[in-house]
Design a protein around this motif. Structure first.
Motif, PDB file in Angstrom:
ATOM      1  N   LEU A  16       0.818  -1.207   0.000  1.00 23.67           N
ATOM      2  CA  LEU A  16       0.000   0.000   0.000  1.00 23.67           C
ATOM      3  C   LEU A  16       0.857   1.265   0.000  1.00 23.67           C
ATOM      4  CD1 LEU A  16      -2.716   1.499   0.316  1.00 23.67           C
ATOM      5  CD2 LEU A  16      -2.399   1.268   2.767  1.00 23.67           C
ATOM      6  N   PHE A  17       1.852   1.328   0.876  1.00 23.29           N
ATOM      7  CA  PHE A  17       2.659   2.540   0.958  1.00 23.29           C
ATOM      8  C   PHE A  17       3.563   2.692  -0.250  1.00 23.29           C
ATOM      9  CE2 PHE A  17       1.415   1.882   5.327  1.00 23.29           C
ATOM     10  CZ  PHE A  17       0.854   3.126   5.576  1.00 23.29           C
ATOM     11  N   PHE A  18       3.989   1.573  -0.813  1.00 25.38           N
ATOM     12  CA  PHE A  18       4.764   1.628  -2.057  1.00 25.38           C
ATOM     13  C   PHE A  18       3.929   2.276  -3.155  1.00 25.38           C
ATOM     14  CE2 PHE A  18       6.105  -0.595  -6.006  1.00 25.38           C
ATOM     15  CZ  PHE A  18       7.357  -0.018  -6.107  1.00 25.38           C
ATOM     16  N   TRP A  19       2.668   1.892  -3.257  1.00 26.00           N
ATOM     17  CA  TRP A  19       1.790   2.468  -4.278  1.00 26.00           C
ATOM     18  C   TRP A  19       1.421   3.910  -3.967  1.00 26.00           C
ATOM     19  CZ3 TRP A  19       2.379   0.794  -8.646  1.00 26.00           C
ATOM     20  CH2 TRP A  19       2.702  -0.536  -8.842  1.00 26.00           C
ATOM     21  N   LEU A  20       1.210   4.211  -2.701  1.00 29.46           N
ATOM     22  CA  LEU A  20       0.967   5.616  -2.344  1.00 29.46           C
ATOM     23  C   LEU A  20       2.156   6.486  -2.738  1.00 29.46           C
ATOM     24  CD1 LEU A  20      -0.730   5.327   1.160  1.00 29.46           C
ATOM     25  CD2 LEU A  20      -1.768   6.123  -0.967  1.00 29.46           C
ATOM     26  N   TYR A  21       3.360   5.977  -2.492  1.00 28.83           N
ATOM     27  CA  TYR A  21       4.556   6.742  -2.846  1.00 28.83           C
ATOM     28  C   TYR A  21       4.652   6.916  -4.359  1.00 28.83           C
ATOM     29  CZ  TYR A  21       9.324   8.412  -2.838  1.00 28.83           C
ATOM     30  OH  TYR A  21      10.434   9.181  -3.019  1.00 28.83           O
ATOM     31  N   LEU A  22       4.464   5.838  -5.116  1.00 32.73           N
ATOM     32  CA  LEU A  22       4.542   5.943  -6.568  1.00 32.73           C
ATOM     33  C   LEU A  22       3.471   6.880  -7.122  1.00 32.73           C
ATOM     34  CD1 LEU A  22       5.319   2.356  -7.877  1.00 32.73           C
ATOM     35  CD2 LEU A  22       6.790   4.365  -7.898  1.00 32.73           C
ATOM     36  N   VAL A  73       8.189  12.869   3.837  1.00 33.63           N
ATOM     37  CA  VAL A  73       8.014  13.172   5.262  1.00 33.63           C
ATOM     38  C   VAL A  73       6.792  12.446   5.832  1.00 33.63           C
ATOM     39  CG1 VAL A  73       7.499  15.033   6.894  1.00 33.63           C
ATOM     40  CG2 VAL A  73       9.189  15.378   5.103  1.00 33.63           C
ATOM     41  N   LEU A  74       5.762  12.305   5.049  1.00 31.29           N
ATOM     42  CA  LEU A  74       4.553  11.631   5.514  1.00 31.29           C
ATOM     43  C   LEU A  74       4.625  10.115   5.326  1.00 31.29           C
ATOM     44  CD1 LEU A  74       1.620  11.758   6.555  1.00 31.29           C
ATOM     45  CD2 LEU A  74       0.916  11.946   4.175  1.00 31.29           C
ATOM     46  N   LEU A  75       5.027   9.677   4.143  1.00 31.55           N
ATOM     47  CA  LEU A  75       4.910   8.262   3.832  1.00 31.55           C
ATOM     48  C   LEU A  75       6.045   7.394   4.391  1.00 31.55           C
ATOM     49  CD1 LEU A  75       3.463   8.169   0.229  1.00 31.55           C
ATOM     50  CD2 LEU A  75       2.355   7.681   2.377  1.00 31.55           C
ATOM     51  N   PHE A  76       7.260   7.897   4.520  1.00 33.19           N
ATOM     52  CA  PHE A  76       8.350   7.056   5.018  1.00 33.19           C
ATOM     53  C   PHE A  76       8.078   6.526   6.426  1.00 33.19           C
ATOM     54  CE2 PHE A  76      12.234   8.199   2.175  1.00 33.19           C
ATOM     55  CZ  PHE A  76      11.531   7.771   1.062  1.00 33.19           C
ATOM     56  N   PRO A  77       7.664   7.374   7.381  1.00 40.86           N
ATOM     57  CA  PRO A  77       7.362   6.823   8.716  1.00 40.86           C
ATOM     58  C   PRO A  77       6.184   5.833   8.697  1.00 40.86           C
ATOM     59  CG  PRO A  77       7.642   9.191   8.854  1.00 40.86           C
ATOM     60  CD  PRO A  77       7.620   8.837   7.405  1.00 40.86           C
ATOM     61  N   LEU A  78       5.149   6.148   7.920  1.00 41.43           N
ATOM     62  CA  LEU A  78       4.008   5.233   7.826  1.00 41.43           C
ATOM     63  C   LEU A  78       4.419   3.920   7.169  1.00 41.43           C
ATOM     64  CD1 LEU A  78       1.176   7.702   6.795  1.00 41.43           C
ATOM     65  CD2 LEU A  78       1.564   6.663   9.029  1.00 41.43           C
ATOM     66  N   TRP A  79       5.257   3.997   6.156  1.00 43.33           N
ATOM     67  CA  TRP A  79       5.753   2.815   5.463  1.00 43.33           C
ATOM     68  C   TRP A  79       6.569   1.952   6.433  1.00 43.33           C
ATOM     69  CZ3 TRP A  79       8.168   3.601  -0.051  1.00 43.33           C
ATOM     70  CH2 TRP A  79       8.232   2.389  -0.730  1.00 43.33           C
ATOM     71  N   PHE A  80       7.403   2.606   7.249  1.00 42.12           N
ATOM     72  CA  PHE A  80       8.205   1.876   8.232  1.00 42.12           C
ATOM     73  C   PHE A  80       7.309   1.177   9.250  1.00 42.12           C
ATOM     74  CE2 PHE A  80      10.571   1.723  12.264  1.00 42.12           C
ATOM     75  CZ  PHE A  80      11.570   0.844  11.869  1.00 42.12           C
ATOM     76  N   LEU A  81       6.289   1.868   9.729  1.00 39.86           N
ATOM     77  CA  LEU A  81       5.359   1.246  10.676  1.00 39.86           C
ATOM     78  C   LEU A  81       4.636   0.057  10.045  1.00 39.86           C
ATOM     79  CD1 LEU A  81       3.844   4.390  12.424  1.00 39.86           C
ATOM     80  CD2 LEU A  81       5.458   2.728  13.381  1.00 39.86           C
ATOM     81  N   TRP A  82       4.293   0.178   8.775  1.00 41.38           N
ATOM     82  CA  TRP A  82       3.657  -0.932   8.070  1.00 41.38           C
ATOM     83  C   TRP A  82       4.609  -2.118   7.966  1.00 41.38           C
ATOM     84  CZ3 TRP A  82       4.650  -3.325   3.327  1.00 41.38           C
ATOM     85  CH2 TRP A  82       3.671  -4.231   2.907  1.00 41.38           C
TER      86      TRP A  82
END
Length: 148
Positions: free
Chosen positions: A2-8, A29-38
């Motif tokens: 999900l976060f990979f696609w949000l980033y792309l 700034v928004l997606l990296f921390p969320l991606w890490f938590l995922w």
């Protein structure tokens, strides 16, 4: 994924340039921390620190860039360059941890192709629209001041 696609999508479609709640928001700034938590929640966080030879090569490249910036005369873009290369390495590690198998890579490439086709359809409709506006309400050759 999900976060990979949000980033792309945030890079390719760039809602931070035209969609009102996201205007001016930095994607990393928004997606990296969320991606890490995922990755933590799915148990793949250990893959972030499991480095192979290509990872060491990439990390050595980033370290070389840092050393060359520090040793050479002051450069006004030094901090930006170091930050950019470090972010590229972190993004690379996130993608490696998120897309670990050949089947996932195939799925990722197909979805990336689907995004490209969607953007192609938008571009064609934008060219042939009677009012000259695209899906996001931009005119031809619209560009954000910051993107220029």
């Amino acid at each position: 994924m999900l976060f990979f696609w949000l980033y792309l999508c945030s890079l390719i479609i760039a809602p931070q340039l035209w969609l009102e709640p996201f205007v001016g928001l930095r994607t990393d700034v928004l997606l990296f921390p969320l991606w890490f938590l995922w990755l933590l929640a799915t148990g793949r966080a250990a893959d972030l620190v499991r480095l192979r030879s290509q990872d060491w090569f990439f990390l050595a490249f980033v370290a070389w860039m840092v050393v060359s910036i520090v040793v050479n005369p002051p450069n006004p873009y030094a901090e930006l360059l170091i930050t950019t290369y470090a972010k590229w390495f972190v993004l690379y590690r996130f993608v490696i941890a998120t897309v670990p198998s050949l089947a996932r890579i195939r799925t990722t490439l197909l979805l990336l192709l689907a995004i490209g086709l969607l953007i192609a359809v938008e571009g064609i409709q934008h060219m042939h629209s009677e009012d000259g506006l695209g899906w996001a309400g931009q005119s031809f050759a619209w560009m954000d001041e910051q993107a220029a």
